[in-house]
Design a protein around this motif. Structure first.
Motif, PDB file in Angstrom:
ATOM      1  N   GLN A   1      53.953  31.314  34.032  1.00 27.58           N
ATOM      2  CA  GLN A   1      55.118  30.476  34.334  1.00 27.58           C
ATOM      3  C   GLN A   1      55.004  29.518  35.532  1.00 27.58           C
ATOM      4  O   GLN A   1      55.905  28.889  35.949  1.00 27.58           O
ATOM      5  CB  GLN A   1      56.405  31.076  34.362  1.00 27.58           C
ATOM      6  N   GLY A   2      53.803  29.532  36.273  1.00 28.53           N
ATOM      7  CA  GLY A   2      53.427  28.608  37.300  1.00 28.53           C
ATOM      8  C   GLY A   2      54.244  29.156  38.755  1.00 28.53           C
ATOM      9  O   GLY A   2      54.403  28.311  39.574  1.00 28.53           O
ATOM     10  N   VAL A   3      54.731  30.469  38.731  1.00 28.95           N
ATOM     11  CA  VAL A   3      55.234  31.101  39.973  1.00 28.95           C
ATOM     12  C   VAL A   3      53.702  31.486  40.784  1.00 28.95           C
ATOM     13  O   VAL A   3      52.940  32.098  40.353  1.00 28.95           O
ATOM     14  CB  VAL A   3      55.776  32.300  39.637  1.00 28.95           C
ATOM     15  N   LYS A   4      54.074  31.349  42.144  1.00 28.95           N
ATOM     16  CA  LYS A   4      53.026  31.725  43.318  1.00 28.95           C
ATOM     17  C   LYS A   4      53.506  32.256  44.173  1.00 28.95           C
ATOM     18  O   LYS A   4      55.150  31.915  44.468  1.00 28.95           O
ATOM     19  CB  LYS A   4      52.345  30.597  43.541  1.00 28.95           C
ATOM     20  N   PRO A   5      52.890  32.954  45.210  1.00 26.11           N
ATOM     21  CA  PRO A   5      53.619  33.524  46.263  1.00 26.11           C
ATOM     22  C   PRO A   5      54.133  32.304  47.380  1.00 26.11           C
ATOM     23  O   PRO A   5      53.407  31.371  47.496  1.00 26.11           O
ATOM     24  CB  PRO A   5      52.364  34.264  46.934  1.00 26.11           C
ATOM     25  N   GLY A   6      55.020  32.663  47.981  1.00 26.97           N
ATOM     26  CA  GLY A   6      55.839  31.852  48.775  1.00 26.97           C
ATOM     27  C   GLY A   6      56.976  30.962  48.012  1.00 26.97           C
ATOM     28  O   GLY A   6      57.791  30.328  48.582  1.00 26.97           O
ATOM     29  N   ASP A   7      57.112  31.016  46.657  1.00 30.75           N
ATOM     30  CA  ASP A   7      57.858  30.450  45.869  1.00 30.75           C
ATOM     31  C   ASP A   7      59.449  30.994  46.261  1.00 30.75           C
ATOM     32  O   ASP A   7      59.557  32.329  46.492  1.00 30.75           O
ATOM     33  CB  ASP A   7      57.905  30.328  44.372  1.00 30.75           C
ATOM     34  N   TYR A   8      60.524  30.092  46.055  1.00 30.20           N
ATOM     35  CA  TYR A   8      61.677  30.671  46.205  1.00 30.20           C
ATOM     36  C   TYR A   8      62.564  30.734  44.949  1.00 30.20           C
ATOM     37  O   TYR A   8      62.476  29.665  44.252  1.00 30.20           O
ATOM     38  CB  TYR A   8      62.589  30.069  47.407  1.00 30.20           C
ATOM     39  N   PHE A   9      63.386  31.862  44.711  1.00 36.09           N
ATOM     40  CA  PHE A   9      64.143  31.990  43.492  1.00 36.09           C
ATOM     41  C   PHE A   9      65.654  32.221  44.219  1.00 36.09           C
ATOM     42  O   PHE A   9      65.793  32.716  45.170  1.00 36.09           O
ATOM     43  CB  PHE A   9      63.899  32.903  42.585  1.00 36.09           C
ATOM     44  N   ARG A  10      66.920  31.930  43.401  1.00 38.93           N
ATOM     45  CA  ARG A  10      68.121  32.063  43.799  1.00 38.93           C
ATOM     46  C   ARG A  10      68.573  32.933  42.352  1.00 38.93           C
ATOM     47  O   ARG A  10      68.010  32.815  41.539  1.00 38.93           O
ATOM     48  CB  ARG A  10      69.007  30.878  43.830  1.00 38.93           C
TER      49      ARG A  10
END
Length: 594
Positions: free
Chosen positions: A286-295
């Motif tokens: 889904q295009g997620v990588k280390p360092g991404d932020y989620f709420r």
């Protein structure tokens, strides 16, 4: 008698009752802490609030320890329970240590500033994956078995497997599951089954020896206790992202980016606070990588569909004093209410279809099943660098014990250097004439001829900053010795001494050196005189040995005593008169000697 005994027992019981401290009961004006928290949770927001506050979220390292009150607790869970002292959950950094580590002295007090998750956060986070994890080795037991089978940091464990190699590092994992098979939200078990298997990080170990095909490994970093049957896989570096700056809005507009759910928490927790590990059902695909932020988001529709969380809304929402209480059907209007942001998290590592994240801000507890949405983040501004003063070079001042000396005497130069605090100095010296012998912040000057001499001292600190200081000396000729031919008015050369040598040897021994020291002193006192050194040999010795003895004596005077080589003439005796050297002093003005 019985009546007397009974009366005595009653009096004793009454006295004991008076000695016991009375237990205060909460009054209406001072409710217990649990009731205060319940009242704070059900207090509605002020109707005057028309705009959601926007808070610039600092990184987790700068978060205060205090948390806002949690979300509204379901009625089934709000029943009063006996108050107990809370047991704080240990942070990943507080690792179990069975033995006291030996204290060590740091080589420097400088540390690298890294604004991001700690190494314990990264390597003690665990993961969910569909991919097969092949163990290179299996933990057999603790080195202290059978008395102790649970291993912690700095413990020795035994590893068995074909991949065990001495000097190699391994990650210790545990293939784990929830034995209770309970669901925190509808469909959780099926969702977890589709995502893969859960692996818990236990720590890192290094094989220090292999004995009888069994590896002896030291647990260098511990996250949790290691048990027999746990897995060991080759160590691989994991990404360590840095914290970023986000803009937390409690009622933010959806970003339209990648969405998912919180499916599990570390240690099988159900309510997640700040700086805790959680697992998401989105990953690299889904295009997620280390360092991404989620709420983390919570909509009222999910609350309405949760049997436990929707129980509080079955209670009357109005007060008996209201004349016209509202008739609001929560289930029917849950979808019309706004979605609330309840926290933020940073992704630590990813698999093709899952992510492991660390909560960085949680104004209220995150629940399993809450929705997540990727948000924008910007790098933190660089830390303010304090202005530092320019490096100051050292200072040095030197003094001389005697500024006027005679040839053959010596003078001591003493220097006092001062370096900037925390730095060290080294000294060096240079003289325009004579011989100088340094020793830390002192030096001894021995002149070999009359005239002015300048000594320059240099102090250099460990940053290669330097300072210099000079002293001047006046060297005068020494009075002539009584043996000098000049004192008698004669220009005739005179023999000073005779040096003896061992047969077949041209080595200048200590006795000969002592006599040559006297000769050097005479030359220093009489700056115009010269020496003739004549070597001789025994009839049985080689003729070349005679000249070699004279040359060796000259070498000692020039190299060890600083006598100018032009003032010394060497020759071999015409006849072999013995294994010796004759030293002759020639005054200035004497005719050339043959």
């Amino acid at each position: 008698m019985r009546n007397t005994l009974a009366a005595f027992l009653l009096m004793t019981a009454a006295a004991l009752a008076q000695d016991q401290p009375s237990t205060s009961t909460p009054t209406q004006g001072n409710p217990p802490q649990e009731q205060q928290q319940t009242q704070q949770q059900v207090t509605p927001a002020s109707p005057a609030t028309t705009e959601a506050p926007s808070v610039t979220q600092p990184p987790a390292a700068q978060q205060p320890e205090t948390q806002a009150p949690p979300a509204q607790v379901p009625a089934a869970q709000a029943a009063p329970v006996p108050q107990q002292a809370p047991t704080p959950e240990p942070a990943p950094e507080n690792l179990a240590k069975p033995t006291q580590a030996q204290p060590s002295i740091a080589k420097t007090n400088k540390v690298e500033l890294f604004r991001g998750p700690t190494l314990s956060d990264v390597y003690c986070s665990g993961f969910i994956t569909k991919q097969d994890v092949h163990a290179s080795a299996i933990v057999i037991d603790d080195a202290r078995a059978p008395e102790q089978v649970r291993s912690a940091e700095r413990s020795y464990i035994y590893l068995s497997g074909r991949g065990v190699e001495e000097g190699r590092e391994y990650l210790l994992l545990r293939h784990t599951h929830d034995p209770n098979h309970n669901q925190s939200f509808p469909g959780q078990l099926g969702l977890l089954s589709s995502l893969g298997e859960l692996y818990e990080d236990l720590g890192r170990a290094k094989v220090i020896a292999v004995r009888k095909k069994v590896g002896v490994a030291l647990v260098e970093q511990g996250c949790s206790e290691v048990l027999p049957g746990d897995m060991a896989v080759p160590f691989q570096e994991r990404p360590r992202p840095e914290y970023k700056q986000t803009n937390f809005e409690q009622f933010a507009v959806p970003t339209g980016k990648t969405k998912g759910r919180v499916v599990l928490a570390q240690d099988l927790g159900t309510l997640v606070g700040n700086h805790r590990i959680i697992y998401l059902n989105v990953g690299e695909a889904q295009g997620v990588k280390p360092g991404d932020y989620f709420r983390a988001l919570r909509d009222y529709g999910s609350i309405a569909n949760n049997p436990a969380e929707s129980l509080p809304f079955k209670a009357p929402p109005y007060d008996p004093t209201q004349k016209n209480p509202p008739n609001f059907e929560f289930r029917g209007h849950a979808g019309e209410l706004p979605i609330r942001a309840i926290g933020e998290m940073i992704v630590l590592n990813t698999t093709p279809n899952t992510s492991t994240a660390l909560t960085t801000y949680t104004p209220e507890e995150i629940h399993l099943g809450d929705t997540i949405e990727m948000i924008d983040s910007t790098p933190l501004p660089p830390p303010a660098v304090e202005a530092t003063a320019a490096a100051l070079p050292p200072t040095i001042n030197c003094s001389v014990s005697r500024s006027t000396i005679q040839v053959g005497e010596s003078s001591i130069i003493t220097c006092n250097g001062v370096a900037e605090e925390g730095h060290t100095l080294t000294y060096s010296y240079q003289a325009s004439a004579g011989q100088i012998t340094p020793r830390e912040n002192r030096a001894t000057l021995t002149p070999n001829a009359p005239g002015p001499i300048t000594v320059t001292a240099t102090a250099v600190d460990d940053r290669n900053l330097s300072a210099q200081s000079t002293v001047n000396l006046d060297v005068q000729s020494a009075p002539l010795s009584p043996t000098s031919t000049e004192s008698t008015g004669s220009l005739t050369p005179s023999m000073l001494n005779e040096l003896t040598f061992k047969l077949g040897s041209a080595r200048v021994d200590n006795r000969a050196k002592a006599e040559l020291d006297d000769d050097a002193l005479r030359l220093q006192r009489d700056a115009n005189a010269t020496l003739i050194i004549e070597g001789s040999a025994n009839p049985s010795e080689n003729e070349a040995l005679a000249l070699q003895r004279a040359e060796n004596a000259k070498t000692y005077l020039t190299q060890s005593k600083g006598i100018d080589a032009s003032r010394i003439q060497t020759r071999a005796a015409q006849t072999k008169t013995g294994a010796k050297v004759v030293v002759v002093m020639v005054p200035a003005g004497a005719p050339p000697q043959q």
